[in-house]
Scaffold this motif. Structure first.
Motif, PDB file in Angstrom:
ATOM      1  N   ALA A 164       0.754  -1.271  -0.132  1.00  0.00           N
ATOM      2  CA  ALA A 164      -0.056  -0.011   0.133  1.00  0.00           C
ATOM      3  C   ALA A 164       0.744   1.391   0.035  1.00  0.00           C
ATOM      4  O   ALA A 164       2.177   1.248   0.423  1.00  0.00           O
ATOM      5  CB  ALA A 164      -1.024  -0.060   1.312  1.00  0.00           C
ATOM      6  N   GLN A 165       0.192   2.458  -0.270  1.00  0.00           N
ATOM      7  CA  GLN A 165       1.125   3.521  -0.513  1.00  0.00           C
ATOM      8  C   GLN A 165       1.107   4.532   0.729  1.00  0.00           C
ATOM      9  O   GLN A 165       2.175   5.316   0.479  1.00  0.00           O
ATOM     10  CB  GLN A 165       0.416   4.488  -1.940  1.00  0.00           C
ATOM     11  CG  GLN A 165       0.701   3.782  -3.056  1.00  0.00           C
ATOM     12  CD  GLN A 165       1.926   3.444  -3.366  1.00  0.00           C
ATOM     13  OE1 GLN A 165       2.969   4.298  -3.453  1.00  0.00           O
ATOM     14  NE2 GLN A 165       2.121   2.152  -4.115  1.00  0.00           N
ATOM     15  N   ILE A 182      -0.357   0.282   7.947  1.00  0.00           N
ATOM     16  CA  ILE A 182      -0.192   1.383   6.857  1.00  0.00           C
ATOM     17  C   ILE A 182      -1.217   2.077   6.770  1.00  0.00           C
ATOM     18  O   ILE A 182      -2.472   1.316   6.707  1.00  0.00           O
ATOM     19  CB  ILE A 182       0.153   0.649   5.615  1.00  0.00           C
ATOM     20  CG1 ILE A 182       1.508  -0.471   5.635  1.00  0.00           C
ATOM     21  CG2 ILE A 182       0.604   1.791   4.538  1.00  0.00           C
ATOM     22  CD1 ILE A 182       2.072  -1.096   4.555  1.00  0.00           C
ATOM     23  N   ALA A 183      -1.308   3.527   6.830  1.00  0.00           N
ATOM     24  CA  ALA A 183      -2.386   4.317   6.849  1.00  0.00           C
ATOM     25  C   ALA A 183      -2.873   4.424   5.280  1.00  0.00           C
ATOM     26  O   ALA A 183      -2.292   4.101   4.529  1.00  0.00           O
ATOM     27  CB  ALA A 183      -1.796   5.783   7.316  1.00  0.00           C
ATOM     28  N   GLY A 184      -4.205   4.564   5.300  1.00  0.00           N
ATOM     29  CA  GLY A 184      -4.892   4.810   3.805  1.00  0.00           C
ATOM     30  C   GLY A 184      -6.309   5.177   4.187  1.00  0.00           C
ATOM     31  O   GLY A 184      -6.831   5.727   5.150  1.00  0.00           O
ATOM     32  N   PRO A 189      -6.302   0.575  -2.979  1.00  0.00           N
ATOM     33  CA  PRO A 189      -5.868  -0.464  -3.270  1.00  0.00           C
ATOM     34  C   PRO A 189      -4.851  -1.259  -2.363  1.00  0.00           C
ATOM     35  O   PRO A 189      -3.795  -0.639  -1.721  1.00  0.00           O
ATOM     36  CB  PRO A 189      -5.301  -0.327  -4.607  1.00  0.00           C
ATOM     37  CG  PRO A 189      -4.803   1.249  -4.617  1.00  0.00           C
ATOM     38  CD  PRO A 189      -5.869   1.890  -3.658  1.00  0.00           C
ATOM     39  N   VAL A 190      -4.984  -2.650  -2.220  1.00  0.00           N
ATOM     40  CA  VAL A 190      -3.925  -3.460  -1.509  1.00  0.00           C
ATOM     41  C   VAL A 190      -3.378  -4.355  -2.572  1.00  0.00           C
ATOM     42  O   VAL A 190      -4.173  -5.053  -3.205  1.00  0.00           O
ATOM     43  CB  VAL A 190      -4.802  -4.058  -0.285  1.00  0.00           C
ATOM     44  CG1 VAL A 190      -3.784  -5.170   0.205  1.00  0.00           C
ATOM     45  CG2 VAL A 190      -5.066  -3.054   0.782  1.00  0.00           C
ATOM     46  N   LEU A 191      -1.881  -4.227  -2.657  1.00  0.00           N
ATOM     47  CA  LEU A 191      -1.641  -4.960  -3.768  1.00  0.00           C
ATOM     48  C   LEU A 191      -0.570  -6.319  -2.979  1.00  0.00           C
ATOM     49  O   LEU A 191      -0.248  -6.412  -1.705  1.00  0.00           O
ATOM     50  CB  LEU A 191      -0.359  -4.039  -4.397  1.00  0.00           C
ATOM     51  CG  LEU A 191      -0.891  -2.773  -4.908  1.00  0.00           C
ATOM     52  CD1 LEU A 191       0.247  -1.872  -5.497  1.00  0.00           C
ATOM     53  CD2 LEU A 191      -2.186  -2.792  -5.738  1.00  0.00           C
TER      54      LEU A 191
END
Length: 277
Positions: A164-165, A182-184, A189-191
């Protein structure tokens, strides 16, 4: 004569036999009337303590045991001839490493790129699914910074990418946080962090919410928790960078992705396996 008759009657009464069983003689044995409990021999107890076996404890599930031992829960079910994956008992001893004849079969087969979109969503209790057509074609693999590429794979080692970004909001702590958070935002999207095969997609592990577990080889698993929607199903092959889920807040207090890397079932710090950014 009268006195003599009375004496004879009294003597006769003192020697009369009483019919019926003799009284129980106490020889130091206390009898409570309660039979001792039968000894229950749990399945596989002869293997307790041996390498490659696990003794079920209170609160265990087959899914949790599989994750903690780096295995596919369906494999553990097969190795132990379990008719029902939800029926395991405290004290039962399970094989958690493959028999010699099954070692080759436990290696995930090569990942084959999808030839067309799937048409049905993931069917898993408690999981909000999205049509798999949203996930095809796979999300392009994000390019790692040229100066800091993922570590080259050697043997069973893998070059992972970020799933994730967002930024890391909770670091790895083996005792309290077996991965990183991981924040979001909802729906981000989760890769897939590397090529692999889905060995779990569902909501059956308490504390993980809607969860996906990928098996990459006989050494590494990755886990992706708290998703809003799962876009892949069990036994599906995935490619590195493919969108496998949408970020959410299932079974947690905020939107985030909980990401774990497990080496031979043991949680390791993902930051030591992800490219720096």
């Amino acid at each position: 004569m009268t006195l003599l008759a009375v004496l004879l009657v009294t003597a006769g009464c003192s020697t009369r036999r009483v019919s019926g069983p003799a009284p129980v003689e106490d020889r130091g044995v206390v009898r409570t009337g309660v039979e001792p409990p039968a000894v229950v021999v749990m399945p596989g107890s002869e293997n307790a303590g041996k390498p490659g076996y696990y003794t079920v404890k209170a609160g265990d599930t087959l899914f949790r045991i599989a994750l903690d031992n780096g295995q596919n829960w369906r494999d553990i079910q097969t190795w132990n001839n379990l008719a029902n994956a939800n029926s395991i008992e405290i004290g039962q001893v399970l094989r958690v490493l493959p028999p010699v004849s099954a070692t080759a079969a436990s290696t995930p087969p090569p990942v084959v790129a999808p030839t067309g979109p799937a048409t049905s969503p993931v069917a898993s209790s408690g999981v909000t699914a999205r049509p798999l057509t949203e996930a095809a074609p796979p999300t392009p693999i994000p390019a790692a910074p040229p100066a800091q590429p993922p570590a080259a794979a050697g043997g069973d080692e893998i070059g992972f990418i970020w799933p994730a970004q967002g930024s890391v909001i909770t670091p790895f702590d083996e005792a309290n946080n077996k991965g990183v958070s991981i924040a979001g935002k909802v729906g981000d999207p989760v890769l897939a962090a590397a090529d692999g095969r889905v060995v779990y997609a569902g909501a059956g592990l308490r504390g993980y919410g809607n969860l996906i577990i990928l098996k990459h080889n006989n050494t590494y698993l990755t886990a992706y928790a708290h998703n809003q929607a799962l876009l892949v199903r069990e036994d599906q092959a995935v490619r590195q960078g493919q969108k496998i889920a949408e970020m959410g807040s299932s079974d947690t207090d905020r939107v985030k992705l909980h990401f774990e890397v497990r080496r031979l079932g043991k949680p390791v710090d993902p930051m030591g396996h992800l490219p720096k950014r």
